[in-house]
Write an enzyme that holds these catalytic residues in place. Structure first.
Site, PDB file in Angstrom:
ATOM      1  N   SER A  39     -14.392  39.348  12.848  1.00  0.00           N
ATOM      2  CA  SER A  39     -13.104  39.341  13.555  1.00  0.00           C
ATOM      3  C   SER A  39     -12.298  40.622  13.427  1.00  0.00           C
ATOM      4  O   SER A  39     -11.236  40.738  14.054  1.00  0.00           O
ATOM      5  CB  SER A  39     -12.268  38.144  13.090  1.00  0.00           C
ATOM      6  OG  SER A  39     -12.799  36.955  13.635  1.00  0.00           O
ATOM      7  N   TYR A  84      -5.598  30.046  15.805  1.00  0.00           N
ATOM      8  CA  TYR A  84      -6.591  31.116  15.920  1.00  0.00           C
ATOM      9  C   TYR A  84      -7.710  30.670  16.866  1.00  0.00           C
ATOM     10  O   TYR A  84      -8.407  29.697  16.592  1.00  0.00           O
ATOM     11  CB  TYR A  84      -7.148  31.402  14.529  1.00  0.00           C
ATOM     12  CG  TYR A  84      -7.922  32.670  14.374  1.00  0.00           C
ATOM     13  CD1 TYR A  84      -7.262  33.871  14.125  1.00  0.00           C
ATOM     14  CD2 TYR A  84      -9.308  32.675  14.425  1.00  0.00           C
ATOM     15  CE1 TYR A  84      -7.985  35.046  13.939  1.00  0.00           C
ATOM     16  CE2 TYR A  84     -10.030  33.828  14.243  1.00  0.00           C
ATOM     17  CZ  TYR A  84      -9.363  35.016  14.002  1.00  0.00           C
ATOM     18  OH  TYR A  84     -10.075  36.171  13.818  1.00  0.00           O
ATOM     19  N   SER A  85      -7.880  31.369  17.966  1.00  0.00           N
ATOM     20  CA  SER A  85      -8.863  30.970  18.972  1.00  0.00           C
ATOM     21  C   SER A  85      -9.627  32.180  19.487  1.00  0.00           C
ATOM     22  O   SER A  85      -9.038  33.117  20.049  1.00  0.00           O
ATOM     23  CB  SER A  85      -8.168  30.263  20.142  1.00  0.00           C
ATOM     24  OG  SER A  85      -9.085  29.994  21.184  1.00  0.00           O
ATOM     25  N   ASN A  86     -10.944  32.154  19.308  1.00  0.00           N
ATOM     26  CA  ASN A  86     -11.775  33.249  19.802  1.00  0.00           C
ATOM     27  C   ASN A  86     -11.711  33.376  21.322  1.00  0.00           C
ATOM     28  O   ASN A  86     -11.953  34.454  21.873  1.00  0.00           O
ATOM     29  CB  ASN A  86     -13.228  33.032  19.360  1.00  0.00           C
ATOM     30  CG  ASN A  86     -13.396  33.180  17.859  1.00  0.00           C
ATOM     31  OD1 ASN A  86     -13.068  34.215  17.287  1.00  0.00           O
ATOM     32  ND2 ASN A  86     -13.897  32.142  17.212  1.00  0.00           N
ATOM     33  N   GLY A  99     -13.254  39.836   8.623  1.00  0.00           N
ATOM     34  CA  GLY A  99     -14.182  39.166   9.511  1.00  0.00           C
ATOM     35  C   GLY A  99     -15.450  38.751   8.799  1.00  0.00           C
ATOM     36  O   GLY A  99     -15.895  39.412   7.867  1.00  0.00           O
TER      37      GLY A  99
END
Length: 520
Positions: free
Chosen positions: A207, A317-319, A459
């Site tokens: 991330s 939190y969203s990809n 990440g």
């Protein structure tokens, strides 16, 4: 004074001197690298005395040709320090002669580039630091310190060794602070091996990709191509996005959009997305780890699920947000994310060890290996998953980089090199996340400690992980790469959190413990 140099000593001198020229040429590849290398090599002819004779015997077969900047640096920078050490021990005058010849060659290699790029300027600084790293200490003590970086910071070496003991296969750490630069590694490059992880090897940075992507979006805001508070639907009408969702909300994780890698709700309910390495889909991910997903496919899956909350009313939190950011960049520029990243970030900063792999499973050498443990028909297996297709996470976390490039990036970003001051301030303005002492800006976490604020993003990428922390002005940084044996139950998670805390305490708090500090 009589000097006796073995064949190995002479080889070290040649690798160091001609390698420094090769480094400068490779770092400045946007200019005229072959001409620069030739000019720098010719300039080494200014060396006189024994050093001049040794350098004149350099063989025609240059074994450093064709390697990456990181690979060359891993070999050449320690060789420069070692060369100065052995010359200081025998004749300080020859050490000075060698240092002068290398610096003249380095300067000459830059001449054809015109104004030096940040990459070549940084490389010239590293070469100078390597020349000066241990010469004085060797002269004072009469001993030759080890050539590897970091021998003067035993507390940092001890910290990464303890992290390995906690369950990691290997760790590479890089610190820039008031004491200068330190880099070191501990553990193993491969399970069962004895070689340490490369100090500046390539790693999947997970991330941390989001910080690069957010920076790129903000650069396009600065160019007038994107409006930060414009509805994302204006740029991507094909998805039918809620018009209340702005570009800012994508970068800030306040859109409410379902995370395509799955959601865990406050009441414990789990809504799965695509097959991921964690939870009940671990074996499925292993079997299908070379599958290619396209960004549109991931977004469409996310949009087929209910939103987590109304746009702008919460934080999650969203990809999905960052895959949309990728598509937005490509829509407004007409170029791929990789091309824009090279134009605005990787090229200007000389980040030669950083790349966007898209659907390629490969990772450049040198690198440490990543592993995954799972159960298959009652049998426990551990496999090497270094090769994996990262398109399943896309811009949520697919990039590859090095600890050196992460340092250069975060230092330049927070130092004001990449963004105008108002946009940098927007990026680092904290928005509440509900996580104690850890808020989120635009692509960065804003971490509150007893000693001040840190800007960060970390990440994990299935067997690889990366840390990136900095003071708000970019003057003090910590970057690290870790390799481990991952599994569906995230068994390494607790050790990962402790590893972050251990390093934060050592680097930013002088070794003081702070059990309340969040780990990101």
């Amino acid at each position: 004074m009589t000097i006796t140099l073995s064949d190995q000593d002479k080889s070290t001198l040649r690798i160091a001197a001609y390698g420094a020229v090769t480094l400068m040429a490779a770092a400045g590849a946007a200019g005229k690298p072959h001409r620069g290398a030739a000019d720098g090599s010719i300039a080494l002819g200014s060396a006189t005395g024994l050093v001049g004779h040794v350098l004149a015997e350099y063989p025609k077969g240059k074994d450093l040709a064709g390697k990456s900047v990181a690979e060359i640096a891993d070999r050449v920078l320690p060789a420069l320090t070692a060369a100065m050490n052995l010359l200081h021990q025998q004749d300080p005058a020859e050490a000075g002669n060698f240092r002068g010849a290398v610096l003249v060659a380095v300067e000459t290699a830059q001449v054809r580039q015109g104004r030096p790029s940040p990459a070549t300027a940084a490389m010239a600084r590293k070469i100078t630091e390597a020349l000066d790293a241990a010469g004085a200490a060797g002269a004072d003590s009469g001993t030759v310190p080890e050539a590897a970086a970091g021998q003067d910071r035993p507390e940092l070496q001890r910290a990464i060794e303890e992290i390995v003991e906690s369950g990691f296969v290997g760790v590479s750490l890089r610190v820039h602070d008031e004491r200068g630069e330190w880099a070191g590694s501990a553990g193993a490059r491969e399970l069962g091996g004895t070689a340490k992880p490369p100090i500046d090897g390539h790693a999947r940075i997970g991330s941390n990709t989001k910080t690069f992507t957010a920076t790129l979006v903000l650069q396009l805001v600065a160019e007038g191509k994107i409006g930060l508070d414009t509805p994302a639907a204006d740029y991507l009408p094909e998805f039918g996005l809620d018009r209340r969702i702005t570009v800012r909300m994508l970068l800030q994780h306040t859109s409410g959009l379902f995370n395509f890698t799955g959601e865990v709700y406050d009441d414990g309910t789990i809504v799965p997305g695509i097959a991921i390495p964690y939870g009940t889909t671990g074996k499925e991910w292993v079997d299908d780890r070379l599958r290619t997903y396209r960004p549109q496919e991931l977004v469409e899956l996310a949009l087929s699920k209910p939103a987590r909350f109304e746009p702008g009313t919460g934080w999650s939190y969203s990809n999905t947000n960052y895959v949309l950011a990728r598509l937005l960049i490509e829509k407004v520029t007409g170029r791929s994310l990789a091309e824009e990243m090279r134009r605005l970030i990787l090229g200007p900063l000389g980040l030669s060890g950083t790349l966007l792999p898209d659907a390629s499973p490969e990772i450049p050498e040198p690198h440490a290996h990543a592993y995954y443990r799972y159960e298959d028909a009652g049998e426990h297996k551990t496999i090497d998953i270094t090769r994996q297709n990262p398109s399943w996470i896309s811009t949520g976390g697919d990039m590859i980089s090095t600890t050196q490039d992460l340092h250069t990036f975060i230092s330049a970003l927070l130092g004001g090199t990449l963004l105008p001051a108002p946009l940098l301030a927007e990026m680092c303005t904290p928005h509440p996340t509900g996580i104690p002492n850890m808020d989120y800006g635009l692509g960065v976490f804003v971490v509150t400690t007893d000693d001040g604020t840190l800007i960060s993003h970390n990440g994990a990428a299935v067997g690889h992980a990366a840390l990136m922390y900095s003071t708000p002005d970019g003057s003090k940084t910590l970057t690290a790469a870790l390799n481990c044996v991952d599994d569906a139950g995230l068994s390494i998670a607790a050790a990962f959190q402790k590893a972050q805390q251990r390093l934060l305490n050592e680097v930013f708090r002088g070794g003081q413990a702070d059990p309340a500090q969040p780990t990101g």
